[in-house]
Design a protein around this motif. Sequence first.
Motif, short mmCIF file in Angstrom:
data_model
loop_
_atom_site.label_atom_id
_atom_site.label_comp_id
_atom_site.label_asym_id
_atom_site.label_seq_id
_atom_site.Cartn_x
_atom_site.Cartn_y
_atom_site.Cartn_z
N ASN A 275 11.61 2.26 2.31
CA ASN A 275 10.32 2.30 3.20
C ASN A 275 9.63 3.54 2.86
O ASN A 275 9.06 3.99 2.27
N ALA A 276 10.91 4.59 2.65
CA ALA A 276 10.73 6.15 2.44
C ALA A 276 10.07 6.26 0.24
O ALA A 276 9.48 6.82 0.57
N GLY A 277 10.73 5.47 -0.33
CA GLY A 277 10.90 5.16 -1.81
C GLY A 277 8.94 4.18 -2.33
O GLY A 277 7.97 5.14 -2.34
N ARG A 278 8.90 3.31 -0.93
CA ARG A 278 7.49 2.69 -0.68
C ARG A 278 6.55 3.36 -0.71
O ARG A 278 5.33 3.14 -1.65
N VAL A 279 6.72 4.56 0.38
CA VAL A 279 5.43 4.89 0.34
C VAL A 279 4.54 5.87 -0.33
O VAL A 279 3.16 6.03 -0.80
N ARG A 280 5.78 6.01 -1.39
CA ARG A 280 5.30 7.08 -2.39
C ARG A 280 5.07 6.03 -3.87
O ARG A 280 3.78 6.68 -4.88
N VAL A 281 4.55 5.03 -3.78
CA VAL A 281 4.24 4.10 -4.56
C VAL A 281 2.57 4.17 -4.58
O VAL A 281 2.14 3.72 -3.25
#
Length: 361
Positions: A275-281
């Motif tokens: 979730n945290a990584g996806r938010v950075r896309v």
Amino acid sequence: MRTALVIGAGLMGTSAALALAGRGVTVHLRDHDPTRSRTAAALGAGTDEAPEGPVDLAIVAVPPAHVATTLATAMREGVARGYLDVASVKGGPRRELAALGADLSAYIGTHPMAGKERSGPLAGSADLFEGRPWVLTPTPETATEVLNLALELVALCRAVPVVMDADAHDRAVALVSHTPQLISSMVAARLEEADETAVRLCGQGIRDVTRIAASDPAMWVEILSANPGPVADVLTGIAADLAETVESLRALQSAEDGARRGGTAGIEDVLRRGNAGRVRVPGKHGTAPAAYEVVAVLIGDRPGELARIFADAGRAGVNVEDVRIEHATGQQAGLVQLMVEPSAAPVLAAALRERGWSIRQ
């Protein structure tokens, strides 16, 4: 820029040539297979006749393994004032070019972050690069004139210039491009021997994950061969996560409460980090992704249905931020998922119902 020579009439070279030719640049095409350059010329990408003298810019659009030798040959021939390549790997080709004794002041490595699952000149498109990042990797040796020519190329292709160090670029694409290709292929490979009943259950999730698995294997072998170290580094981290996830899943099969709790925590951890990584896309216009509301509409597989639903959304005064289509298995229908601002979702749903559309929760 008035003249250009594109060496390599595949997807990338033909697309750049089409964009330049469409904006008034005289483009010459060259390929080791003359039929490819003739095909690109027939599509309006330029001429397959050799230029009479040096052109303003030579664009080398060949696989990474051949970039340095192709550039060195073109430089010895003196075909252009400036030279660049569009390969997906930057550090290795530049070092190879330096080892060949080429004049690096006349060269800049670049990489447009665009592509398709299909390759060859027939897959070329003048708008392939429009709105997409185009990485430039100048060095202190790069002549200002060459950098300006590269920037002009990016502008003519309506892309967005991004300046990076060559090796930093290679590490970045290993994470955001090369590794996803391998992971997509690995997941798709599980389907090859899967039972037909399982395959018939494929939904949007598996379609999203495996879309790029349709890419040309030969092309990707060349790309991955030019950037093996950074890709292996990313996969090492993924392998560690995968091993921990497998262990957590096995723990969930345990009869012991403590083991099951540990398994649940392990699965939750990887999902939350995802979730945290996806938010950075980056989302729309390169900004942080917005939390859109989905209005799902049942739609028949008939000509004009998509146009009608978008027109009805427009009449309701709602801007559709994104869209996805999920096809129904074995039926001439599907779900169109319209992504809109949360405040607009009730307005859109009500307006579409009024116009006879079937809204799904």
